[in-house]
Write an enzyme that holds these catalytic residues in place. Structure first.
Site, PDB file in Angstrom:
ATOM      1  N   CYS A  84      55.025 -75.956  18.211  1.00 34.60           N
ATOM      2  CA  CYS A  84      54.541 -75.505  16.900  1.00 34.60           C
ATOM      3  C   CYS A  84      55.432 -74.428  16.302  1.00 34.60           C
ATOM      4  CB  CYS A  84      53.115 -74.991  17.017  1.00 34.60           C
ATOM      5  SG  CYS A  84      52.103 -75.969  18.141  1.00 34.60           S
ATOM      6  N   ILE A 210      44.365 -81.671  11.257  1.00 35.91           N
ATOM      7  CA  ILE A 210      45.537 -82.524  11.491  1.00 35.91           C
ATOM      8  C   ILE A 210      46.213 -82.713  10.133  1.00 35.91           C
ATOM      9  CG2 ILE A 210      46.288 -84.830  12.175  1.00 35.91           C
ATOM     10  CD1 ILE A 210      43.800 -84.886  14.050  1.00 35.91           C
ATOM     11  N   LYS A 330      44.692 -72.575   9.461  1.00 36.74           N
ATOM     12  CA  LYS A 330      43.280 -72.979   9.442  1.00 36.74           C
ATOM     13  C   LYS A 330      42.914 -73.752   8.178  1.00 36.74           C
ATOM     14  CE  LYS A 330      39.002 -73.331  10.319  1.00 36.74           C
ATOM     15  NZ  LYS A 330      39.076 -74.632   9.658  1.00 36.74           N
ATOM     16  N   HIS A 334      48.378 -77.418   9.294  1.00 37.31           N
ATOM     17  CA  HIS A 334      49.372 -77.140  10.335  1.00 37.31           C
ATOM     18  C   HIS A 334      50.185 -78.391  10.674  1.00 37.31           C
ATOM     19  CE1 HIS A 334      51.347 -75.621  13.804  1.00 37.31           C
ATOM     20  NE2 HIS A 334      50.417 -75.838  14.703  1.00 37.31           N
TER      21      HIS A 334
END
Ligand SMILES: [Zn+2]
Lengths: 387, 132
Positions: A84, A210, A330, A334
């Site tokens: 990430c 997602i 959030k 992401h």
């Protein structure tokens, strides 16, 4: 050593675009960044590109040259993979190259395509950022890993699901006016507490969604910006990176993230500032507990003190040091490999004044914090604006 | 099985470790400084020492943190919900599934033993803890 300026930034909408290919997403983000920068495409000497799960989601490796092509560049291109934190690392390497005098103009960015894998496929794909032998084969998912850290935090320092819910509420609230965000909808603490459980103590609203999306920035040397009379008031003045053991079980701490502590310390020293000088931050809140760990790693709070920051109103939009004014991972979303660069995009816009939440920024210094895996790798960047 | 189909690859070191736990002879690797680590390993990840010695894993450890997983990876689809825990054995910690107990009774500090079980979904070996 030259300074490094952010000449232009671009994002796609973050959200569900299961039928759009990664190359199309990156083409859009890079086109926006290049147009925003106003630099000649042929001056771009290098592409630093972040992506994590391209082999699994698109059957596509070797994405560097593919994405250079999508961006209309003939420059050499390299893909950085650090889970990430992939594009956070791409930014850091770009900063080093500009400072070294290797290149004057770089395109840096990242893309992730995830929704076409579905929830189960994405859960599996994300899990490979953990230790396959000792974590994945024990059934540990990514939410489970953060749940283990949350439980350890509660045990060691205290805190509650309500405290975590306040973070989700804050970040949803910040995304309301962000046109690029996946969720532009408010939630309540009750909504978060009533949501289906994913891995106790974390529920659905403690987790980022997602997301498909891409991000890009154009970085230039001070000299290039001056010679070409660019309007580029934001500079990256500090960069840091830290590492830790891959598996949670092998870490010294389960409720602290030393990789991020080291990255922050390095970035602060590099910029010649301290945590008290930072007025705004974009941190890696892939789960609500991750924001708490980030605030403490950035030394805004001592270990155990960051949990109530959102509930106390200190990190909210009207607080002293707002955190995740973009909506964070959030609510903004992401897309894993795009996240690190997207934080630089959001911070640049916040500081230079063209972000919907720019009015909430109380100063001239911002920090971005991008974490890979369960924070086995982290980059931190300091951005400052000349006003 | 056709001749072209390959046998599953054995992960030397790790599979040996699971075999040892299954035989009740669990171990960890210890360097001269006393740092613990788990196989496969050629170098102590804490200090870089290369003379690592197999040392018996304590019979029981303490739950350091745990979670009940409701959304599993596909290879654990039929296993959910299940409890994943990180257990402290002193020199090393192990991640595995806690079985045979009521979730409500579990807490940090609970003493557990370690063994090997099977994942219901894929039939693969899993590190399993039981309340001691
Ligand atoms: Zn050692």
């Amino acid at each position: 050593m030259t300074g490094v300026r952010v000449a232009g930034v671009g994002l796609t909408h973050f959200g569900k675009h299961p039928e759009r290919t990664g190359r199309d997403l990156f083409a859009e983000a890079s086109e926006r960044a290049l147009a925003d920068a106003g630099v000649d495409r042929t001056d771009v000497a290098q592409l630093n590109y972040g992506n994590f799960m391209g082999e699994l989601s698109e059957h596509q490796g070797h994405q560097g040259p593919l994405m250079a092509e999508a961006a209309g560049l003939t420059a050499p291109a390299t893909r950085y993979e650090s889970a990430c934190a992939s594009s956070g690392v791409a930014v850091r390497e770009a900063v080093k190259d500009v400072r070294n005098g290797e290149v004057d103009v770089l395109l840096v960015g990242g893309t992730e395509r995830m929704n076409n894998l579905g929830t189960a496929g994405t859960t599996e794909a994300l899990a490979i950022a953990a230790d396959d032998l000792y974590e994945v084969r024990a059934g540990m998912t990514f939410p489970a890993a953060y749940a283990l850290m949350a439980q350890a935090y509660f045990e060691q320092y205290g805190g509650s699901k309500e405290d975590l819910a306040e973070i989700a509420v804050k970040n949803h609230d910040n995304a309301l006016d962000n046109e690029y965000a996946q969720f532009q909808s408010a939630i309540s603490v009750e909504d978060a507490l009533d949501a289906p459980r994913i891995a106790d103590p974390l529920g659905l609203y403690d987790a980022c969604p997602i997301t498909d999306g891409a991000s890009a920035v154009v970085l230039v040397s001070d000299e290039y910006a001056d010679e070409h009379d660019l309007d580029a008031p934001v500079s990256i003045t500090g960069t840091g990176q830290g590492g830790d053991k891959m598996a949670l079980q092998d870490r010294q701490f389960l409720a602290r993230t030393p990789a991020a502590e080291r990255a922050a310390e390095e970035a602060y020293d590099d910029a010649g500032i301290g945590p008290q000088d930072v007025s705004v931050a974009e941190v890696h809140d892939c789960f609500t507990i991750a924001e708490v760990l980030a605030l403490e790693a950035l030394d805004f709070y001592a270990p155990g003190e960051g949990i109530g920051a959102a509930a106390r109103g200190e990190t909210t939009r009207d607080g002293d040091r707002p955190v995740n004014l973009s909506g964070g991972l959030k609510a903004k979303g992401h897309p894993v490999g795009a996240t690190g660069t997207s934080q630089v995009v959001e911070m640049t816009r916040l500081l230079r004044g063209d972000h919907p939440n720019s009015d909430a920024v109380p100063g001239d210094v911002g920090v971005t914090h991008n974490a890979g895996g369960t924070v086995a790798s982290t980059t931190v960047h300091v951005l400052e604006v000349d006003r | 099985m056709s001749e072209n189909e390959s046998e599953p690859v054995r992960d030397e070191g790790f599979d040996d470790f699971l075999d040892a736990i299954e035989a009740g002879e669990g171990f960890y690797l210890e360097c001269p400084e006393g740092h613990g680590s788990l196989p496969p390993r050629r170098v102590c990840p804490h200090c870089g020492a290369t003379d690592l010695e197999e040392t018996p894993l304590p019979e029981t450890g303490e739950i350091e943190t745990y979670t009940e997983v409701h959304v599993p990876a596909p290879s654990f689809a039929d296993d959910a919900p299940y409890v994943t825990a990180v257990v402290d054995f002193g020199a090393v910690r192990l991640t595995g599934q806690l079985r045979g107990g009521e979730t409500a009774e579990i807490e940090v500090g609970t003493e557990v033993s370690v063994g090997i079980g099977e994942n219901e979904t894929a039939g693969e070996r899993v590190v399993v803890f039981r309340v001691a």
